[in-house]
Design a protein around this motif. Structure first.
Motif, PDB file in Angstrom:
ATOM      1  N   UNK A 164     -18.887  -9.230  -3.215  1.00  0.00           N
ATOM      2  CA  UNK A 164     -19.119  -8.616  -4.516  1.00  0.00           C
ATOM      3  C   UNK A 164     -18.132  -7.462  -4.705  1.00  0.00           C
ATOM      4  N   UNK A 165     -17.406  -7.502  -5.837  1.00  0.00           N
ATOM      5  CA  UNK A 165     -16.387  -6.488  -6.121  1.00  0.00           C
ATOM      6  C   UNK A 165     -16.791  -5.698  -7.362  1.00  0.00           C
ATOM      7  N   UNK A 166     -16.732  -4.364  -7.310  1.00  0.00           N
ATOM      8  CA  UNK A 166     -16.899  -3.621  -8.556  1.00  0.00           C
ATOM      9  C   UNK A 166     -15.671  -3.856  -9.440  1.00  0.00           C
ATOM     10  N   UNK A 167     -15.899  -4.178 -10.717  1.00  0.00           N
ATOM     11  CA  UNK A 167     -14.768  -4.519 -11.588  1.00  0.00           C
ATOM     12  C   UNK A 167     -13.910  -3.295 -11.888  1.00  0.00           C
ATOM     13  N   UNK A 168     -12.603  -3.490 -11.930  1.00  0.00           N
ATOM     14  CA  UNK A 168     -11.693  -2.455 -12.414  1.00  0.00           C
ATOM     15  C   UNK A 168     -10.382  -3.109 -12.829  1.00  0.00           C
ATOM     16  N   UNK A 169      -9.850  -2.643 -13.941  1.00  0.00           N
ATOM     17  CA  UNK A 169      -8.557  -3.184 -14.347  1.00  0.00           C
ATOM     18  C   UNK A 169      -7.429  -2.314 -13.803  1.00  0.00           C
ATOM     19  N   UNK A 170      -7.793  -1.123 -13.306  1.00  0.00           N
ATOM     20  CA  UNK A 170      -6.746  -0.228 -12.798  1.00  0.00           C
ATOM     21  C   UNK A 170      -6.532  -0.482 -11.316  1.00  0.00           C
ATOM     22  N   UNK A 171      -5.970  -1.618 -11.023  1.00  0.00           N
ATOM     23  CA  UNK A 171      -5.689  -1.964  -9.633  1.00  0.00           C
ATOM     24  C   UNK A 171      -4.405  -2.766  -9.593  1.00  0.00           C
ATOM     25  N   UNK A 172      -3.726  -2.716  -8.462  1.00  0.00           N
ATOM     26  CA  UNK A 172      -2.489  -3.469  -8.320  1.00  0.00           C
ATOM     27  C   UNK A 172      -2.261  -3.864  -6.876  1.00  0.00           C
ATOM     28  N   UNK A 173      -1.560  -4.964  -6.687  1.00  0.00           N
ATOM     29  CA  UNK A 173      -1.252  -5.410  -5.331  1.00  0.00           C
ATOM     30  C   UNK A 173       0.220  -5.786  -5.247  1.00  0.00           C
ATOM     31  N   UNK A 174       0.890  -5.288  -4.240  1.00  0.00           N
ATOM     32  CA  UNK A 174       2.287  -5.670  -4.027  1.00  0.00           C
ATOM     33  C   UNK A 174       2.453  -6.012  -2.557  1.00  0.00           C
ATOM     34  N   UNK A 175       3.122  -7.128  -2.324  1.00  0.00           N
ATOM     35  CA  UNK A 175       3.368  -7.448  -0.912  1.00  0.00           C
ATOM     36  C   UNK A 175       4.815  -7.863  -0.699  1.00  0.00           C
ATOM     37  N   UNK A 176       5.290  -7.514   0.470  1.00  0.00           N
ATOM     38  CA  UNK A 176       6.583  -7.994   0.935  1.00  0.00           C
ATOM     39  C   UNK A 176       6.245  -9.050   1.953  1.00  0.00           C
ATOM     40  N   UNK A 177       6.524 -10.319   1.581  1.00  0.00           N
ATOM     41  CA  UNK A 177       6.011 -11.367   2.436  1.00  0.00           C
ATOM     42  C   UNK A 177       7.059 -11.898   3.391  1.00  0.00           C
ATOM     43  N   UNK A 178       6.575 -12.390   4.498  1.00  0.00           N
ATOM     44  CA  UNK A 178       7.429 -13.095   5.429  1.00  0.00           C
ATOM     45  C   UNK A 178       7.718 -14.455   4.803  1.00  0.00           C
ATOM     46  N   UNK A 179       8.990 -14.756   4.534  1.00  0.00           N
ATOM     47  CA  UNK A 179       9.284 -15.983   3.790  1.00  0.00           C
ATOM     48  C   UNK A 179       8.906 -17.263   4.539  1.00  0.00           C
TER      49      UNK A 179
END
Ligand code: FES
Ligand code: FES
Lengths: 268, 166
Positions: A164-179
């Motif tokens: 269960x996640x509390x809703x929020x639009x002020x969130x972001x995810x950035x990843x540097x992935x291993x190709x």
């Protein structure tokens, strides 16, 4: 693979009783970590309890301010869900960048969270968003749930039912992935809920997912990428391997954190 | 051993299998459908991609028993008799293959992309969505062209122009 017996219960309750009854049983969710591990003979469960027919472990619902995702919901389903896109767009984005399309058709949120791979994406989201893991026995806050490298607070015989996640639009995810592996070398999830700010980092920690308090304090003053200018994460306690040494990963944390904030503030 | 039944390319099949049997093994060894390949056996290359209930999955990382009651489509299920599927035809037309080892997986993935994203695909989308398919020969350019053309042809319900057995 070593031999095992196979069981496919129809409900979480049946799964729990099979898990208790069968010697050396393991739960099978999407199987994209467990099956490769079994092929390499690094795991050899005596029985597999396949959760794929447990309808009560699937689905996405909005309950008031919370977004509730069943444990056997796939990454593709989370990514494509209008409910998720509306309640927490960053979470849909994160799910749409796990592995590749085929992996996303099989891999599940419950499996990812239960495995707690130090380079998995979901743990960062759960920790930053202050999610709650609901099992067949109890409710666990994300910060008590993730307890170390591939370690969680789950007991023997305990099954994740939903998150269960509390809703929020002020969130972001950035990843540097291993190709090659598509796992995160460094992934940063930033979330703002009211005045609370959390920055959670995956892929980099020697002990798995963790928070970055200095960045949280800086963002509390002003929630903008600029607030992170000049802020560096220490390389102490950061993973180093053939893909990236600790210094490099520490540097990436700062870079990815800024990108995550940019996404959270609509400036990406 | 355990009993297994599923639908493969529209036909129902039943078998008794060791629980360890992977979907790709079941297809290749039990059913002799050898169009589905095993490139890596470690979930990386996509040579083994088939559709499981309409969704592209890696058959090397799926237990056959997990597919009980499901409907599976392999590369052998795409052509209509002697007439190639528009995506197969596009791969031929645009020279989207050299050795051909990755091709069944590429084509099954390409059809899945069209199912998810429609018939008009830009290069970036195609490249991103072919993330799980590795080709050691072509350098991908012609594969990307083939997928774009095949997607469009699928939209037109194009009568494929050549015969498979030509
Ligand atoms: S053989 Fe299945 S992904 Fe390579
Ligand atoms: S054509 Fe040879 S691997 Fe793709």
């Amino acid at each position: 693979m070593y031999a095992f017996t196979y069981h496919r219960p129809a409900t979480a309750r049946q799964a729990a009783s099979l898990l208790a009854k069968k010697e050396d049983a393991k739960l099978l969710a999407g199987g994209h970590t467990l099956l490769p591990t079994m092929k390499q003979r690094l795991a050899s469960p005596g029985a597999l309890v396949d959760l794929s027919s447990c309808a009560d472990l699937k689905g996405i619902t909005r309950k008031g301010r919370n977004l509730v995702i069943g444990a056997m919901t796939t990454h593709a389903e989370v990514a494509a869900s209008p409910e998720v896109q509306e309640a927490i767009p960053a979470l849909a984005y994160l799910a749409s960048h796990i592995g590749d399309p085929h992996v996303r058709h099989r891999g599940t949120i419950g499996g990812s969270v239960a495995n707690n791979d130090p380079a998995a994406d979901y743990p960062a989201a759960l920790l930053a968003l202050g999610a709650t893991v609901v099992t067949n026995k109890r409710k666990l806050a994300a910060e008590e749930f993730f307890s170390g490298l591939y370690e969680t607070a789950l007991d023997e015989g305990e099954i994740i039912v939903k998150v269960s996640f509390p809703a929020t639009s002020k969130a972001g995810y950035a990843k540097f992935r291993n190709p090659a592996s598509r796992y995160a070398l460094v992934g940063v999830f930033v979330a703002k809920r009211g005045s609370e700010i959390a920055v959670a980092i995956t892929g980099a920690g020697e002990g798995g997912v963790f928070r970055w308090p200095e960045a949280e304090a800086a963002l509390k003053a002003r929630f903008a990428g600029k607030s992170l200018d000049g802020l560096k994460h220490t390389a102490k306690g950061i993973n180093g391997d053939i893909h990236a040494d600790a210094e490099y990963r520490a540097h990436l944390i700062g870079v990815m954190a800024k990108q995550a904030v940019a996404q959270a503030t609509g400036k990406a | 051993m355990a009993n297994l039944s599923m639908t493969v390319n529209g036909k129902s099949v039943t078998a008794t299998v060791d629980p360890r049997t992977l979907l790709v093994q079941f297809l290749r060894e039990n059913l002799r459908l050898t169009g589905t390949h095993v490139g890596c056996d470690t979930s990386q290359c996509g040579a083994c991609v088939v559709h499981l209930d309409g969704k592209a999955v890696k058959a090397c990382t799926t237990l056959a028993l997990s597919c009980e009651g499901a409907s599976v489509t392999t590369i052998e299920g795409l052509a209509n008799g002697g007439t190639l599927h528009p995506m197969q035809e596009a791969f031929r037309e645009h020279h989207g293959l050299q050795c051909g080892f990755c091709t069944p997986g590429m084509i099954m993935s390409a059809v899945d992309i069209v199912n998810r994203r429609g018939n008009s695909l830009d290069e970036k989308t195609i490249r991103e969505d072919l993330d799980g398919n590795i080709c050691r020969c072509t350098g991908y350019h012609n594969i990307v062209k083939a997928v774009a053309a095949g997607a469009e042809a699928m939209g037109k319900g194009a009568a494929p122009v050549r015969q498979a057995a030509e």
